[in-house]
Design an enzyme around this catalytic site. Structure first.
Site, mmCIF file in Angstrom:
data_model
loop_
_atom_site.group_PDB
_atom_site.id
_atom_site.type_symbol
_atom_site.label_atom_id
_atom_site.label_comp_id
_atom_site.label_asym_id
_atom_site.label_seq_id
_atom_site.Cartn_x
_atom_site.Cartn_y
_atom_site.Cartn_z
ATOM 1 N N LYS A 15 -30.145 75.761 -35.894
ATOM 2 C CA LYS A 15 -30.488 75.920 -34.465
ATOM 3 C C LYS A 15 -31.697 75.058 -34.100
ATOM 4 O O LYS A 15 -31.676 74.332 -33.114
ATOM 5 C CB LYS A 15 -30.813 77.392 -34.136
ATOM 6 N N ARG A 124 -35.664 74.613 -47.545
ATOM 7 C CA ARG A 124 -36.467 74.150 -46.393
ATOM 8 C C ARG A 124 -37.953 74.108 -46.753
ATOM 9 O O ARG A 124 -38.470 74.984 -47.431
ATOM 10 C CB ARG A 124 -36.277 75.096 -45.203
ATOM 11 N N ARG A 157 -41.824 78.519 -45.728
ATOM 12 C CA ARG A 157 -42.064 79.633 -44.807
ATOM 13 C C ARG A 157 -42.040 80.932 -45.603
ATOM 14 O O ARG A 157 -41.180 81.101 -46.470
ATOM 15 C CB ARG A 157 -40.959 79.662 -43.743
ATOM 16 N N ARG A 168 -32.888 88.841 -43.522
ATOM 17 C CA ARG A 168 -32.597 88.133 -42.265
ATOM 18 C C ARG A 168 -31.097 88.000 -42.025
ATOM 19 O O ARG A 168 -30.619 88.132 -40.895
ATOM 20 C CB ARG A 168 -33.255 86.747 -42.285
#
Ligand code: AP5
Length: 210
Positions: A15, A124, A157, A168
């Site tokens: 996204k 990531r 993160r 999540r």
């Protein structure tokens, strides 16, 4: 071309990657509630301090806090021409609330197989200074573990650790996935295959927005 759009999809669907690219092309703001909340956490504002624990664990931040931060951002002049919403709404209550202060042109659903999501999220890395997003296999930084733009050491993160990823994905299935039907019923939903390279996905998103 649609200009008031929601990007919907599970964690790691791309996204942020897609919304940033398309927003640049359309010269409209990319509004990510995750980015707004992370900025509040970094600035140690009262709202950020309240949100931090929920985010770290991979749960949703309470609706009232998120709505406040999003509503304030949407009222800024640059959002008058349009906006791409990334990560909002995330449950039915937020979708209903959004409907009271904004009218959408469309909702892009980014569809990716679950095993790809876990891989994308664990690989990531982000720049804590300029927020650039990298991926160890699909978008590696040019020099070791540092940001191409400003040389800052990249970090993971806190919610990209395995336990938080699991939470999540579960929260997405339980609370956010029902929005697909919600927007389908309102004839706003357009599904896009979000597997493949980011450029291929961007081409599909552009077609869906046309
Ligand atoms: P948020 O920041 O919105 O996180 P998310 O929804 O979990 O989404 P991500 O940012 O993890 O993934 P993405 O789909 O943007 O993927 P990306 O493009 O980065 O929210 C974080 C937290 O904030 C929430 O858990 C919650 O606590 C809170 N929050 C936020 N909004 C809220 C709300 N409305 N209500 C309540 N709480 C809220 O890509 C991922 C990786 O894959 C990157 O490394 C990227 O380089 C790579 N990649 C991207 N596309 C591709 C591709 N096509 N092929 C290969 N790799 C790719």
């Amino acid at each position: 071309m649609m200009h008031r759009v929601v990007f919907l999809g599970p964690p790691g669907a791309g996204k942020g990657t897609q919304a940033a690219q398309i927003a640049r092309e359309l010269s409209i703001p990319h509004l990510s509630t995750g980015d707004l909340l992370r900025a509040a956490v970094a600035a140690r504002t009262p709202l950020g301090l309240e949100a931090e624990g929920y985010m770290r664990a991979g749960g949703l931040v309470p609706d009232a806090l998120v709505l406040k931060i999003l509503h304030e951002r949407l009222e800024q002049p640059d959002a008058r021409v349009g906006y791409l919403l990334d990560g909002f709404p995330r449950n039915l209550a937020q979708a209903e609330a959004l409907g009271t202060f904004a009218e959408l042109d469309g909702v892009i659903s980014l569809d990716v197989a679950p095993d790809h999501l876990v891989r994308r999220l664990s690989e990531r890395r982000v720049c804590p200074k300029c927020q650039s997003v990298y991926n160890l296999s699909t978008k590696p930084p040019k020099r070791g573990g540092t940001c191409d733009r400003d040389g800052t050491t990249l970090v993971q993160r806190p919610d990209d650790r395995p336990e938080a990823i699991t939470t999540r994905l579960k929260v997405y299935d339980e609370q956010t996935a029902p929005l697909l039907e919600y927007y389908q019923e309102r004839h706003l939903l357009r599904s896009v295959d979000a597997s493949g390279a980011p450029d291929e996905v961007a081409a599909r998103v552009r077609r869906a927005l046309a």
